[in-house]
Design a protein around this motif. Sequence first.
Motif, PDB file in Angstrom:
ATOM      1  N   GLY A   1      32.487  -3.993  52.643  1.00  8.17           N
ATOM      2  CA  GLY A   1      32.664  -2.946  53.525  1.00  8.17           C
ATOM      3  C   GLY A   1      31.312  -2.365  53.078  1.00  8.17           C
ATOM      4  N   PRO A   2      31.447  -1.296  54.355  1.00  6.55           N
ATOM      5  CA  PRO A   2      29.818  -0.509  54.566  1.00  6.55           C
ATOM      6  C   PRO A   2      29.530   0.419  52.986  1.00  6.55           C
ATOM      7  CG  PRO A   2      31.665   0.229  55.987  1.00  6.55           C
ATOM      8  CD  PRO A   2      32.246  -1.210  55.927  1.00  6.55           C
ATOM      9  N   ARG A   3      28.573   0.598  52.638  1.00  9.32           N
ATOM     10  CA  ARG A   3      28.537   1.550  51.963  1.00  9.32           C
ATOM     11  C   ARG A   3      29.152   2.877  51.570  1.00  9.32           C
ATOM     12  NH1 ARG A   3      22.623   0.585  50.447  1.00  9.32           N
ATOM     13  NH2 ARG A   3      22.688   2.929  49.075  1.00  9.32           N
ATOM     14  N   PHE A   4      28.581   3.154  52.783  1.00 15.36           N
ATOM     15  CA  PHE A   4      28.447   5.142  53.572  1.00 15.36           C
ATOM     16  C   PHE A   4      30.160   5.150  54.599  1.00 15.36           C
ATOM     17  CE2 PHE A   4      23.649   3.967  53.003  1.00 15.36           C
ATOM     18  CZ  PHE A   4      23.551   4.656  52.204  1.00 15.36           C
ATOM     19  N   PRO A   5      30.306   6.688  54.336  1.00 23.48           N
ATOM     20  CA  PRO A   5      30.916   6.468  55.438  1.00 23.48           C
ATOM     21  C   PRO A   5      30.759   6.453  57.131  1.00 23.48           C
ATOM     22  CG  PRO A   5      31.221   8.262  53.660  1.00 23.48           C
ATOM     23  CD  PRO A   5      30.382   7.127  53.388  1.00 23.48           C
ATOM     24  N   GLN A   6      31.163   6.551  58.036  1.00 21.89           N
ATOM     25  CA  GLN A   6      31.482   6.092  58.840  1.00 21.89           C
ATOM     26  C   GLN A   6      31.561   6.981  60.313  1.00 21.89           C
ATOM     27  OE1 GLN A   6      29.522   2.879  60.182  1.00 21.89           O
ATOM     28  NE2 GLN A   6      29.339   3.071  57.960  1.00 21.89           N
ATOM     29  N   VAL A   7      30.803   7.543  61.317  1.00 18.90           N
ATOM     30  CA  VAL A   7      31.492   8.362  62.103  1.00 18.90           C
ATOM     31  C   VAL A   7      31.245   8.009  63.599  1.00 18.90           C
ATOM     32  CG1 VAL A   7      31.229  10.141  64.165  1.00 18.90           C
ATOM     33  CG2 VAL A   7      30.613  10.388  61.341  1.00 18.90           C
ATOM     34  N   VAL A   8      32.580   7.323  64.258  1.00 17.69           N
ATOM     35  CA  VAL A   8      32.522   6.355  65.400  1.00 17.69           C
ATOM     36  C   VAL A   8      32.609   7.268  66.304  1.00 17.69           C
ATOM     37  CG1 VAL A   8      34.004   4.422  66.566  1.00 17.69           C
ATOM     38  CG2 VAL A   8      33.216   4.739  63.545  1.00 17.69           C
ATOM     39  N   VAL A   9      30.721   7.456  67.170  1.00 20.25           N
ATOM     40  CA  VAL A   9      31.687   8.234  68.609  1.00 20.25           C
ATOM     41  C   VAL A   9      31.934   6.337  69.407  1.00 20.25           C
ATOM     42  CG1 VAL A   9      29.987   8.881  70.253  1.00 20.25           C
ATOM     43  CG2 VAL A   9      29.468   9.676  68.001  1.00 20.25           C
ATOM     44  N   LEU A  10      33.034   6.683  69.624  1.00 21.95           N
ATOM     45  CA  LEU A  10      33.759   6.078  70.624  1.00 21.95           C
ATOM     46  C   LEU A  10      33.880   5.678  72.234  1.00 21.95           C
ATOM     47  CD1 LEU A  10      35.109   3.206  71.548  1.00 21.95           C
ATOM     48  CD2 LEU A  10      37.729   4.133  70.433  1.00 21.95           C
ATOM     49  N   PHE A  11      32.684   5.374  73.198  1.00 25.53           N
ATOM     50  CA  PHE A  11      33.023   5.751  74.393  1.00 25.53           C
ATOM     51  C   PHE A  11      33.693   4.540  74.894  1.00 25.53           C
ATOM     52  CE2 PHE A  11      28.670   7.400  73.186  1.00 25.53           C
ATOM     53  CZ  PHE A  11      28.556   8.488  73.789  1.00 25.53           C
ATOM     54  N   GLY A  12      34.430   5.147  76.016  1.00 21.17           N
ATOM     55  CA  GLY A  12      35.411   4.336  77.186  1.00 21.17           C
ATOM     56  C   GLY A  12      36.958   4.182  75.650  1.00 21.17           C
ATOM     57  N   ALA A  13      37.092   5.453  74.891  1.00 17.91           N
ATOM     58  CA  ALA A  13      38.041   5.946  74.295  1.00 17.91           C
ATOM     59  C   ALA A  13      39.176   5.776  75.247  1.00 17.91           C
ATOM     60  CB  ALA A  13      37.460   7.156  73.861  1.00 17.91           C
ATOM     61  N   THR A  14      39.548   6.028  76.091  1.00 17.84           N
ATOM     62  CA  THR A  14      40.649   5.594  76.525  1.00 17.84           C
ATOM     63  C   THR A  14      40.316   4.417  77.990  1.00 17.84           C
ATOM     64  OG1 THR A  14      39.787   7.067  78.929  1.00 17.84           O
ATOM     65  CG2 THR A  14      40.723   8.016  77.296  1.00 17.84           C
ATOM     66  N   GLY A  15      40.003   3.712  77.328  1.00 13.34           N
ATOM     67  CA  GLY A  15      39.477   2.602  78.555  1.00 13.34           C
ATOM     68  C   GLY A  15      41.119   1.556  77.974  1.00 13.34           C
ATOM     69  N   ASP A  16      41.099  -0.105  78.094  1.00 12.59           N
ATOM     70  CA  ASP A  16      41.479  -0.988  77.678  1.00 12.59           C
ATOM     71  C   ASP A  16      40.847  -1.331  76.714  1.00 12.59           C
ATOM     72  OD1 ASP A  16      43.442  -3.179  79.552  1.00 12.59           O
ATOM     73  OD2 ASP A  16      41.707  -4.344  78.493  1.00 12.59           O
ATOM     74  N   LEU A  17      39.847  -2.041  76.758  1.00 14.16           N
ATOM     75  CA  LEU A  17      39.377  -2.387  75.266  1.00 14.16           C
ATOM     76  C   LEU A  17      40.170  -1.283  74.072  1.00 14.16           C
ATOM     77  CD1 LEU A  17      38.118  -4.895  73.792  1.00 14.16           C
ATOM     78  CD2 LEU A  17      36.147  -3.611  74.427  1.00 14.16           C
ATOM     79  N   PHE A  34      38.944  -0.132  54.094  1.00 13.21           N
ATOM     80  CA  PHE A  34      37.686  -1.400  54.133  1.00 13.21           C
ATOM     81  C   PHE A  34      36.885  -0.553  54.714  1.00 13.21           C
ATOM     82  CE2 PHE A  34      40.319  -4.624  55.778  1.00 13.21           C
ATOM     83  CZ  PHE A  34      40.335  -6.204  55.044  1.00 13.21           C
ATOM     84  N   ILE A  35      36.347   0.629  54.095  1.00 17.40           N
ATOM     85  CA  ILE A  35      35.042   1.767  54.535  1.00 17.40           C
ATOM     86  C   ILE A  35      35.887   2.633  53.689  1.00 17.40           C
ATOM     87  CG2 ILE A  35      33.983   2.909  57.497  1.00 17.40           C
ATOM     88  CD1 ILE A  35      36.038   1.298  59.442  1.00 17.40           C
ATOM     89  N   PRO A  36      34.421   3.311  53.592  1.00 20.99           N
ATOM     90  CA  PRO A  36      34.242   4.733  52.366  1.00 20.99           C
ATOM     91  C   PRO A  36      35.221   5.669  53.009  1.00 20.99           C
ATOM     92  CG  PRO A  36      32.620   3.544  52.617  1.00 20.99           C
ATOM     93  CD  PRO A  36      33.508   2.951  53.185  1.00 20.99           C
ATOM     94  N   GLY A  37      35.050   5.671  54.432  1.00 22.99           N
ATOM     95  CA  GLY A  37      35.833   7.261  55.094  1.00 22.99           C
ATOM     96  C   GLY A  37      34.557   6.683  56.551  1.00 22.99           C
ATOM     97  N   CYS A  38      35.617   7.204  57.099  1.00 22.20           N
ATOM     98  CA  CYS A  38      35.738   6.577  58.821  1.00 22.20           C
ATOM     99  C   CYS A  38      36.220   8.352  59.541  1.00 22.20           C
ATOM    100  CB  CYS A  38      36.563   5.925  59.215  1.00 22.20           C
ATOM    101  SG  CYS A  38      36.448   5.376  60.989  1.00 22.20           S
TER     102      CYS A  38
END
Length: 467
Positions: A1-17, A34-38
């Motif tokens: 997995g990734p080494r660093f915690p991740q901030v996910v900015v999700l555009f289209g967050a209410t959409g179908d995908l 899988f991710i140290p922090g998210c």
Amino acid sequence: GPRFPQVVVLFGATGDLAKRKLLPGLFHLATAGFIPGCRIVGVSLDEIDAEQFRALARRALDEFGTRPVVAKDWEAFSATLDYVKLSDGPAALRAAVEAAEAALGSECRRLHYLSVPPSAALPAVRMLGEAGLVEASRIVMEKPFGTDLASAVALNAKLHEVFAEEQIFRIDHFLGKEPAQNILAFRFANGLFEPIWNRNFIDHVQIDVPETLGLGQRAGFYEQTGAYRDMVVTHLFQILAFVAMEPPTALEPTPISEEKNKVFRSMLEIQPHDVVRGQYAGYRAEAGVDPESETETFIALKCFIDNWRWAGVPFFLRTGKRMAEGQRIISIAFREPPKSMFPASSGVGAQGPNHLTFDLADASKMSLSFYGKRPGPGMRLDKLSLQFAMNDTGLIGDVLEAYERLILDAMRGDRTLFTTAEGIERLWAISQPLLDAPPPVRLYPVDSWGPKSVHQLIAPHAWRLPF
Ligand code: BG6
């Protein structure tokens, strides 16, 4: 997995995908460690607040998640969800990301995921630039990347005003499917198949992805997109490259992309007379669809890779909505034997050529068909097959869905299974004759295999499906 915690900015967050794949996928990655922090900041046009976004995410996990949702996992996950309305502007987005980073505590990385239609991609990129969210960030772009060559070139140029190429991950989730990667293993980890993997032995190739799904809630996206842009210029051509590419010098992002791009460079332009466009009966009456819509919900085409290995071998591609079956297959049809000693009455050749078929369903399946003798007197031939199913092997890894695998790769900065700007621009370039003069859409009944002319397109061969 990734080494660093991740901030996910999700555009289209209410959409179908987001509902179908991204939120359930992030939930799995975050809760399975899988991710140290998210933490996730959802962004969309919808005027909802963080609490409503959490409720939407919960419904998405219940409806589309493939694993049961354990209460304590949900509590932990929902506490990491935040929401910003597009209308709140860049400052609010920056504040939400900073709050998420503060909550994660240590050094973080950002993953901006643009799950938006082509027309909304650049505004989102600009917003990220204005919000100062470019450093320590990667950006995942959803397909289709533009809608034609000019818009793809313009999109790439504008993207590069904000993000460096190394930060950009153009996702094609078909490449994240286990069986797609297994094509590479099958071709290049074995000595048996590669010697016959060329025009001397292969008659034609089919990549066939009929879907039973209809439009769902996606009329807004689909009306602008259609089957060619939604599926062919992206997924089907990417799979074609895995089937057709030369052996890369190493299993690394650059050599793999180079070989795929060589395939795209060798492809001949798609000619409108080699294309069947279809629309399912009733499409024009769907909510959000123009009653005179010319958008295709089905496409089948013949294309050629004009290089040493493949010259003259047709590749037949087909995909559509509301078709008779949901399948995702690649079928390699081999040439007939040079001379037959069997009388026609034996049934030789009557059931088509030898086929090697890959099934891109969740777990790899393959089959190899051949003629064999039916038991009994005389010599009657039947089409038989060798079958492989990964599920029967007992080999179980950390099974990740395609999107999960690719999100994790993007967080780690591994672009092996991502596409390149050069490749995509070339695919738009060869598409231009079709985009300039698309043949008229032909209606096909729901639950069928497409308009009738799809058989003429492939004649004298036949579609491998239905089995
Ligand atoms: C998406 C398309 O990229 O792929 C959809 O936008 C399509 O229209 C989907 O249904 C198919 O993906 P999968 O993984 O279900 O084969």
